[in-house]
Write an enzyme that holds these catalytic residues in place. Structure first.
Site, PDB file in Angstrom:
ATOM      1  N   ASN A 192       0.797  -1.234   0.000  1.00 45.12           N
ATOM      2  CA  ASN A 192       0.000   0.000   0.000  1.00 45.12           C
ATOM      3  C   ASN A 192       0.833   1.289   0.000  1.00 45.12           C
ATOM      4  O   ASN A 192       0.358   2.326  -0.457  1.00 45.12           O
ATOM      5  CB  ASN A 192      -1.036  -0.002   1.136  1.00 45.12           C
ATOM      6  CG  ASN A 192      -0.432  -0.112   2.502  1.00 45.12           C
ATOM      7  OD1 ASN A 192       0.726  -0.495   2.654  1.00 45.12           O
ATOM      8  ND2 ASN A 192      -1.198   0.221   3.518  1.00 45.12           N
ATOM      9  N   GLU A 197       5.935  -3.719  11.684  1.00 49.49           N
ATOM     10  CA  GLU A 197       4.757  -2.842  11.650  1.00 49.49           C
ATOM     11  C   GLU A 197       3.664  -3.673  11.009  1.00 49.49           C
ATOM     12  O   GLU A 197       3.691  -3.890   9.809  1.00 49.49           O
ATOM     13  CB  GLU A 197       5.003  -1.632  10.761  1.00 49.49           C
ATOM     14  CG  GLU A 197       6.327  -0.942  10.905  1.00 49.49           C
ATOM     15  CD  GLU A 197       6.452   0.225   9.923  1.00 49.49           C
ATOM     16  OE1 GLU A 197       6.461   0.022   8.707  1.00 49.49           O
ATOM     17  OE2 GLU A 197       6.530   1.355  10.408  1.00 49.49           O
ATOM     18  N   CYS A 212      -2.982   0.932   7.026  1.00 49.62           N
ATOM     19  CA  CYS A 212      -2.904   0.269   8.334  1.00 49.62           C
ATOM     20  C   CYS A 212      -3.636   1.094   9.377  1.00 49.62           C
ATOM     21  O   CYS A 212      -4.266   0.551  10.281  1.00 49.62           O
ATOM     22  CB  CYS A 212      -1.453   0.052   8.731  1.00 49.62           C
ATOM     23  SG  CYS A 212      -0.473   1.550   8.800  1.00 49.62           S
TER      24      CYS A 212
HETATM   25  P1  NAP Z   1       1.701  -8.795   3.386  1.00 41.39           P
HETATM   26  O1  NAP Z   1       0.933  -9.724   2.537  1.00 41.39           O
HETATM   27  O2  NAP Z   1       2.049  -9.245   4.765  1.00 41.39           O
HETATM   28  O3  NAP Z   1       3.037  -8.451   2.556  1.00 41.39           O
HETATM   29  C1  NAP Z   1       3.954  -7.516   3.040  1.00 41.39           C
HETATM   30  C2  NAP Z   1       5.298  -7.767   2.396  1.00 41.39           C
HETATM   31  O4  NAP Z   1       5.781  -9.040   2.818  1.00 41.39           O
HETATM   32  C3  NAP Z   1       5.265  -7.808   0.873  1.00 41.39           C
HETATM   33  O5  NAP Z   1       6.432  -7.225   0.383  1.00 41.39           O
HETATM   34  C4  NAP Z   1       5.251  -9.300   0.589  1.00 41.39           C
HETATM   35  O6  NAP Z   1       5.751  -9.623  -0.677  1.00 41.39           O
HETATM   36  C5  NAP Z   1       6.173  -9.790   1.680  1.00 41.39           C
HETATM   37  N1  NAP Z   1       6.049 -11.206   2.000  1.00 41.39           N
HETATM   38  C6  NAP Z   1       5.016 -12.042   1.760  1.00 41.39           C
HETATM   39  N2  NAP Z   1       5.304 -13.277   2.243  1.00 41.39           N
HETATM   40  C7  NAP Z   1       6.544 -13.209   2.784  1.00 41.39           C
HETATM   41  C8  NAP Z   1       7.391 -14.137   3.446  1.00 41.39           C
HETATM   42  N3  NAP Z   1       7.035 -15.400   3.663  1.00 41.39           N
HETATM   43  N4  NAP Z   1       8.587 -13.712   3.887  1.00 41.39           N
HETATM   44  C9  NAP Z   1       8.977 -12.448   3.699  1.00 41.39           C
HETATM   45  N5  NAP Z   1       8.218 -11.517   3.083  1.00 41.39           N
HETATM   46  C10 NAP Z   1       7.008 -11.892   2.636  1.00 41.39           C
HETATM   47  O7  NAP Z   1       0.961  -7.399   3.549  1.00 41.39           O
HETATM   48  P2  NAP Z   1       0.313  -6.486   2.402  1.00 41.39           P
HETATM   49  O8  NAP Z   1      -0.915  -7.148   1.907  1.00 41.39           O
HETATM   50  O9  NAP Z   1       1.359  -6.098   1.434  1.00 41.39           O
HETATM   51  O10 NAP Z   1      -0.075  -5.178   3.234  1.00 41.39           O
HETATM   52  C11 NAP Z   1      -1.258  -5.090   3.963  1.00 41.39           C
HETATM   53  C12 NAP Z   1      -1.012  -5.309   5.437  1.00 41.39           C
HETATM   54  O11 NAP Z   1       0.042  -4.477   5.880  1.00 41.39           O
HETATM   55  C13 NAP Z   1      -2.217  -4.946   6.281  1.00 41.39           C
HETATM   56  O12 NAP Z   1      -2.395  -5.902   7.283  1.00 41.39           O
HETATM   57  C14 NAP Z   1      -1.829  -3.599   6.888  1.00 41.39           C
HETATM   58  O13 NAP Z   1      -2.485  -3.291   8.083  1.00 41.39           O
HETATM   59  C15 NAP Z   1      -0.364  -3.796   7.061  1.00 41.39           C
HETATM   60  N6  NAP Z   1       0.328  -2.518   7.145  1.00 41.39           N
HETATM   61  C16 NAP Z   1       0.830  -2.133   8.344  1.00 41.39           C
HETATM   62  C17 NAP Z   1       1.445  -0.897   8.459  1.00 41.39           C
HETATM   63  C18 NAP Z   1       2.001  -0.440   9.785  1.00 41.39           C
HETATM   64  O14 NAP Z   1       2.770   0.501   9.768  1.00 41.39           O
HETATM   65  N7  NAP Z   1       1.658  -1.057  10.903  1.00 41.39           N
HETATM   66  C19 NAP Z   1       1.552  -0.055   7.352  1.00 41.39           C
HETATM   67  C20 NAP Z   1       1.019  -0.485   6.137  1.00 41.39           C
HETATM   68  C21 NAP Z   1       0.416  -1.715   6.040  1.00 41.39           C
HETATM   69  P3  NAP Z   1       4.773 -10.030  -1.900  1.00 41.39           P
HETATM   70  O15 NAP Z   1       4.064  -8.782  -2.271  1.00 41.39           O
HETATM   71  O16 NAP Z   1       5.698 -10.526  -2.930  1.00 41.39           O
HETATM   72  O17 NAP Z   1       3.854 -11.083  -1.353  1.00 41.39           O
END
Ligand code: NAP
Length: 482
Positions: free
Chosen positions: A155, A250, A284
Site C-alpha cells: 500500500n 509494523e 494500516c
Molecule cells: P503482506 O501480505 O504481509 O506483505 C507484506 C510484504 O511481505 C510484501 O512485500 C510481501 O511480498 C512480503 N512477503 C510475503 N510473504 C513473505 C514471506 N514469507 N517472507 C517475507 N516476506 C514476505 O501485507 P500487504 O498485503 O502487502 O499489506 C497489507 C497489510 O500491511 C495490512 O495488514 C496492513 O495493516 C499492514 N500494514 C501495516 C502498516 C504499519 O505501519 N503497521 C503499514 C502499512 C500496512 P509479496 O508482495 O511478494 O507477497
C-alpha cells in the site's frame, strides 16, 4: 470492470512491464519482473556486506549529503513514480504524487536527524558507581548493525521503503530491499533515485520476487543483521523464524474510533470518512471500527452517510476517491466479511456493490461483536459501526482486539479524552482526529499483534544501530596535582 492498463517502461531496462495488458481493474500483477534466484540473492547480500564495511567509515556528513541528493531526486522523479503507483496499486493520482514527495521529505529529515542523533555519544566516569575510583572513562557511540533487510507492503511501496532505507543508510548500514510484488516497479524507480544520487555500488540492492517464494530464504539468511518489515500476519511468522537479530515489525490494525455524546459530530463524521475510506480503506491506520454512543449514533450515521454518498468511485487515473482494491482475493475476502454481516443482521447504509476488484464504499450500522467485521481488518472500503451504551464498553471492545495499532476518540472534554487514551491498549491514540502514521518523525508503534518496536525517524535510526563502548583505563598517576 474491464480496463486497459497503459504502458510503463521501467528505467533503463528497456522492458515494458505493463504494456498492453488487460486486467479486471487497473491494477497489474508484475509477472514480467523476474524473481531472484537463491544464488543471485546470496551474491547481492555478500556485496551488501562488503559495501557496508566501507560505508560505515564514510563520514556522517557525507552520508547525509548523499541522502539529501536522493531526496531531491525522489521529488524530481515524482511524476514517473506516481505513475507507477497509479498503475500498479491503483492509488489515486493525487495520493500517489503525495507519496513520492513525502518520501523525499522523509529522506531529507532523516539525513538531518541522523547527523544530530549519531553525532553525539555518551561519556561516563567510573566513580559514580560504589567502590570505584575515577580511573575509567567510558565512551559510548552508536554503530551500524550491518545488512538491513527491508520489506515494505503494497500500500505504500515507496514511502514505507524509504522509512527503512534512509535510517539504515544514515546509520552506516547497507540495505537489501524486497519490494512488494505489486508496487515493485515504483520501488525500483525509487531505488534508482538512490543510485543516481551516487550511493556506492552494492550498498542498496533490490530483490524482486514473490514473498511466498523467496521470503523464507531472505528472512532466515545468516548474513542479514536486522529485519524491518511492514505488512500483515506474515510479520508474525517471520518473527518466529528469524534468528537472534533486531526486528522492527509494523503489522495490521483494527483502529477504533470512539465517539462520545459530547463530540463535535461534523468533525467526527469528516474524520471517519477520510480515515475510513482514503485509498479505499487500504491503510494500516484506517478507521476500521466506529464505536459510537447510542445517544448520538443516529445523528452521526446520517452525517457519515451523507459524506459517503459524495465519494467518487472509479479509476485511480481520474483521482477517484474509491479505486479497485489490490487483488481479487482481497476483494473476495472483503465480500466474505460483508456476507457474514448481512447474515447476522447488520444494517446496510448503502447497497453492496462490486464490479471486479472495485467495491463501492459501504457503511454497516448496528454491527454486533458476533460478526467477523467487528474484529477483522477488511483492508477495503467497508466500515462497521457498533453502537455502545458506555465509554467502558467502547474501551473494552478496543482492548479485546488482538491488534493495538492506533485508536481515536472524539469528545470536547480533554480530561476525559486523556483518561480514555490511557485506557486504550494501542500504540497511539489521536484525540479529535482520525488515526494517522504521519508526520513521519512522530513515534509510531503497534502493541500486541500490531508490531514490535517503535518507528518514526529518530526511533528507526536508533533501532538500526547498536551501542559500542570504549573504556579508557587510566594508568595510576605517577604524580599528584597540588
Ligand atoms: P503482506 O501480505 O504481509 O506483505 C507484506 C510484504 O511481505 C510484501 O512485500 C510481501 O511480498 C512480503 N512477503 C510475503 N510473504 C513473505 C514471506 N514469507 N517472507 C517475507 N516476506 C514476505 O501485507 P500487504 O498485503 O502487502 O499489506 C497489507 C497489510 O500491511 C495490512 O495488514 C496492513 O495493516 C499492514 N500494514 C501495516 C502498516 C504499519 O505501519 N503497521 C503499514 C502499512 C500496512 P509479496 O508482495 O511478494 O507477497
Amino acid at each position: 470492470m474491464e480496463m486497459v492498463c497503459s504502458s510503463i517502461t521501467h528505467l533503463g531496462s528497456g522492458k515494458s512491464h505493463l504494456q498492453g495488458s488487460r486486467c479486471q481493474s487497473s491494477i497489474h500483477p508484475l509477472d514480467s519482473l523476474t524473481s531472484k534466484s537463491k544464488e543471485e540473492v546470496n551474491k547481492l547480500i555478500e556485496e551488501a556486506k562488503t559495501a557496508q564495511k566501507s560505508w560505515a567509515k564514510t563520514p556522517l556528513w557525507k552520508r547525509a549529503e548523499l541522502l539529501h541528493k536522493a531526496a531531491a531526486l525522489l521529488k524530481e522523479h515524482k511524476v514517473p513514480i506516481a505513475e507507477c503507483l497509479v498503475k500498479e496499486i491503483a492509488k489515486p493520482a493525487k495520493d500517489a504524487a503525495t507519496e513520492a514527495v513525502r518520501s523525499g521529505d522523509l529522506v531529507s529529515y532523516c539525513a538531518e536527524e541522523g547527523v544530530r542523533v549519531l553525532g553525539e555519544g555518551k561519556f561516563m566516569v567510573s566513580d559514580s558507581f560504589p567502590g570505584n575510583e575515577r580511573t575509567k572513562y567510558c565512551l559510548t557511540a552508536k554503530i551500524p548493525l550491518g545488512v538491513i533487510l527491508a520489506i515494505p507492503p503494497f500500500n505504500y511501496p515507496v514511502n514505507l521503503a524509504v522509512s527503512k532505507i534512509a535510517p539504515a543508510l544514515i546509520a552506516g548500514n547497507s540495505i537489501v530491499l524486497k519490494p512488494p510484488t505489486q508496487g515493485a516497479v515504483a520501488a525500483l524507480h525509487m531505488v534508482h533515485c538512490f543510485h543516481l544520487a551516487g550511493f556506492p555500488k552494492g550498498l542498496i540492492s533490490c530483490v524482486t520476487g514473490r514473498g511466498s517464494e523467496i521470503g523464507d530464504f531472505l528472512t532466515m539468511h545468516p548474513m542479514v543483521n536486522c529485519i524491518s518489515f511492514t505488512g500483515g500476519d506474515t510479520g508474525i511468522a517471520i518473527s518466529k523464524k528469524a534468528g537472534m537479530i533486531p526486528l522492527q515489525m509494523e503489522l495490521g490494525g483494527k483502529d477504533a474510533c470512539i465517539i462520545l455524546d459530547d463530540a463535535d459530530l461534523d468533525l467526527a463524521a469528516a474524520n471517519i470518512v477520510k480515515g475510513g475510506f482514503s485509498y479505499s480503506g487500504q491503510r494500516c491506520t484506517a478507521v476500521k471500527v466506529v464505536l459510537v454512543m447510542e445517544s448520538v449514533a443516529n445523528a452521526l450515521v446520517e452525517k457519515v452517510k451523507a459524506k459517503v454518498a459524495k465519494l467518487t468511485v472509479g479509476l485511480p487515473e481520474d483521482d477517484s476517491d474509491i479505486t479497485p482494491v489490490v487483488t481479487e482475493s482481497s476483494a473476495n475476502f472483503i465480500e466474505g466479511l460483508v456476507v457474514d454481516a448481512k447474515q447476522k443482521g447488520a444494517t446496510f447504509c448503502q447497497e453492496y456493490r462490486r464490479e471486479g476488484n472495485l467495491i463501492w464504499p459501504l457503511l454497516l450500522d448496528n454491527v454486533r461483536p458476533d460478526m467477523r467485521i467487528a474484529w477483522e481488518e477488511p483492508f477495503g472500503p467497508v466500515l462497521p459501526v457498533i453502537r455502545i451504551t458506555s465509554v467502558e464498553e467502547g474501551i473494552h471492545h478496543c482492548n479485546a482486539s488482538n491488534f493495538g495499532l492506533q485508536g481515536c476518540v472524539f469528545t470536547r472534554d480533554i480530561s476525559k479524552a486523556i483518561l480514555i487514551s490511557d485506557a486504550m491498549e494501542t500504540g497511539t491514540v489521536q484525540i479529535n482526529s482520525a488515526p494517522a502514521r504521519g508526520p513521519d518523525h512522530f513515534p509510531f508503534q503497534g502493541l500486541k499483534d500490531s508490531g514490535i518496536g517503535s518507528q518514526g525517524i529518530t526511533n528507526s535510526i536508533n533501532m538500526m544501530t547498536k551501542i559500542k563502548t570504549t573504556v579508557i583505563n587510566l594508568p595510576t598517576p605517577s604524580y599528584t596535582m597540588g
